[in-house]
Design a protein around this motif. Sequence first.
Motif, short mmCIF file in Angstrom:
data_model
loop_
_atom_site.label_atom_id
_atom_site.label_comp_id
_atom_site.label_asym_id
_atom_site.label_seq_id
_atom_site.Cartn_x
_atom_site.Cartn_y
_atom_site.Cartn_z
N GLY A 241 16.22 0.19 1.90
CA GLY A 241 15.97 1.48 1.28
C GLY A 241 14.53 1.94 1.27
O GLY A 241 14.23 3.02 0.75
N SER A 242 13.61 1.16 1.85
CA SER A 242 12.21 1.56 1.86
C SER A 242 11.64 1.47 3.28
O SER A 242 12.33 1.08 4.22
N VAL A 243 10.36 1.80 3.40
CA VAL A 243 9.74 2.00 4.70
C VAL A 243 9.54 0.67 5.45
O VAL A 243 9.28 -0.37 4.85
N ASP A 244 9.65 0.72 6.76
CA ASP A 244 9.34 -0.42 7.62
C ASP A 244 7.86 -0.40 7.98
O ASP A 244 7.14 0.55 7.65
N ALA A 245 7.40 -1.45 8.66
CA ALA A 245 5.99 -1.57 9.06
C ALA A 245 5.08 -1.37 7.85
O ALA A 245 4.07 -0.66 7.91
N PHE A 246 5.43 -2.01 6.76
CA PHE A 246 4.68 -1.88 5.51
C PHE A 246 3.47 -2.81 5.51
O PHE A 246 3.38 -3.75 6.31
N LYS B 213 0.83 -1.21 0.00
CA LYS B 213 0.00 0.00 0.00
C LYS B 213 0.86 1.25 0.00
O LYS B 213 0.50 2.27 -0.58
N GLN B 214 2.00 1.19 0.67
CA GLN B 214 2.91 2.33 0.70
C GLN B 214 3.71 2.38 -0.60
O GLN B 214 3.96 1.35 -1.23
N ARG B 215 4.11 3.58 -0.97
CA ARG B 215 4.93 3.72 -2.17
C ARG B 215 5.88 4.91 -2.01
O ARG B 215 5.58 5.87 -1.29
N ALA B 216 7.03 4.80 -2.64
CA ALA B 216 7.97 5.92 -2.76
C ALA B 216 8.30 6.55 -1.41
O ALA B 216 8.34 7.77 -1.28
N SER C 249 -5.83 -5.04 -1.88
CA SER C 249 -6.54 -4.83 -3.14
C SER C 249 -5.93 -3.71 -3.96
O SER C 249 -6.03 -3.68 -5.18
N VAL C 250 -5.29 -2.78 -3.27
CA VAL C 250 -4.57 -1.69 -3.94
C VAL C 250 -3.11 -1.78 -3.49
O VAL C 250 -2.80 -1.49 -2.33
N ALA C 251 -2.24 -2.22 -4.39
CA ALA C 251 -0.82 -2.38 -4.05
C ALA C 251 0.04 -1.81 -5.17
O ALA C 251 -0.25 -2.02 -6.35
N ASP D 119 1.79 -6.49 7.82
CA ASP D 119 0.40 -6.12 8.18
C ASP D 119 0.27 -4.65 8.54
O ASP D 119 -0.76 -4.22 9.04
N GLY D 120 1.30 -3.88 8.30
CA GLY D 120 1.27 -2.47 8.65
C GLY D 120 1.83 -2.19 10.03
O GLY D 120 1.99 -1.02 10.40
N HIS D 121 2.15 -3.25 10.78
CA HIS D 121 2.65 -3.08 12.15
C HIS D 121 3.96 -3.83 12.39
O HIS D 121 4.79 -3.37 13.18
#
Length: 326
Positions: free
Chosen positions: A127-132, A117-120, A229-231, A160-162
């Motif tokens: 190099g990208s975000v944690d807790a994705f 769900k997260q991007r950029a 559903s949106v990735a 799971d976002g956490h």
Amino acid sequence: MRFSASSAALWLACSIGLVAADSTIDENGIKSIPLRTHNLASPYLDSAMQSRWWDFGGNTIVRADQYVRLSSDKPSQEGWLFSRVPLTATNWEIEVEFKIHGSGNLHGDGFAMWLTKQRATPGPVFGSVDAFNGLAIFFDTYKNNRPGTVFPYVMSMMGDGHAIYDKANDGKDNEFMGCSARGIRNANIPTKARLTYFQDKELKLELQYRQEGQWELCFETNDPPMLPSVAYLGFSAETGELSDNHDIINVQTKNLYNTNRGDNGRPSSPGMEKGRKAGKDRNHAPKSEGSWGWFLFKIFMFFAVIGGGYVGYTAWRAQQKRSHRF
């Protein structure tokens, strides 16, 4: 410009032919349709030095005739490449050609492929975000603390976002499935990864790094996790004190559709490997297994036929009226 009914019909037939020419059907009846919004190839950028479908940032370097370099063989670099629109197809296949290479005997850290769900968003996980929230595939080239595991190591993680990625232990407690891939760095052939997903039926990762045209099964399960559903499809890489070049060379994404009647998902193969970790049992609510991409394509073609017929009929009526005047 005036169109006759025959001209409109010819235009419509050509349009359908151009779309159909891009699609293929394999021996199992699986139809694949390229998703241009999630494909990437040289020269990568347009005349304005931008990409219509992709964003990039951090230390990413684009060399139009060769690669998108997420990180160079220098310490403390991170870069990313993400699709601008989400991947909403129900069933899909993503094939990525990449290259991990450098001059040192010691190297790191690796790169990641994302469907989240997260991007950029830069961060501490390759190099990208944690807790994705979503699926990540980590191509980890540096061993921190994971006894008994051969590196480079390729592993998947469902966020799971956490959940926080356990970087100190190379994600050992986060792993869904994975495999060792010794030889994937500084390979003498084009290195590729092919990720295939059929909702509720299959998740499979194959790698090419030993011999061109030879695909090695990394992991496969007929009980795949439910993806958002949106990735967004993305790639990122990082280096620390040790470094490597992490290049994305080509991305090909396809919408998959089973043409066999009565089953819109790929049949599960017997004796399917579960990988290193099969994951916990999951209970999913029943869902339609059809491809939204294919459904929308049919709707588009339906209205295109009506529109083409209407244009042709209107032109014919106008011609008839003109002929009655004389």
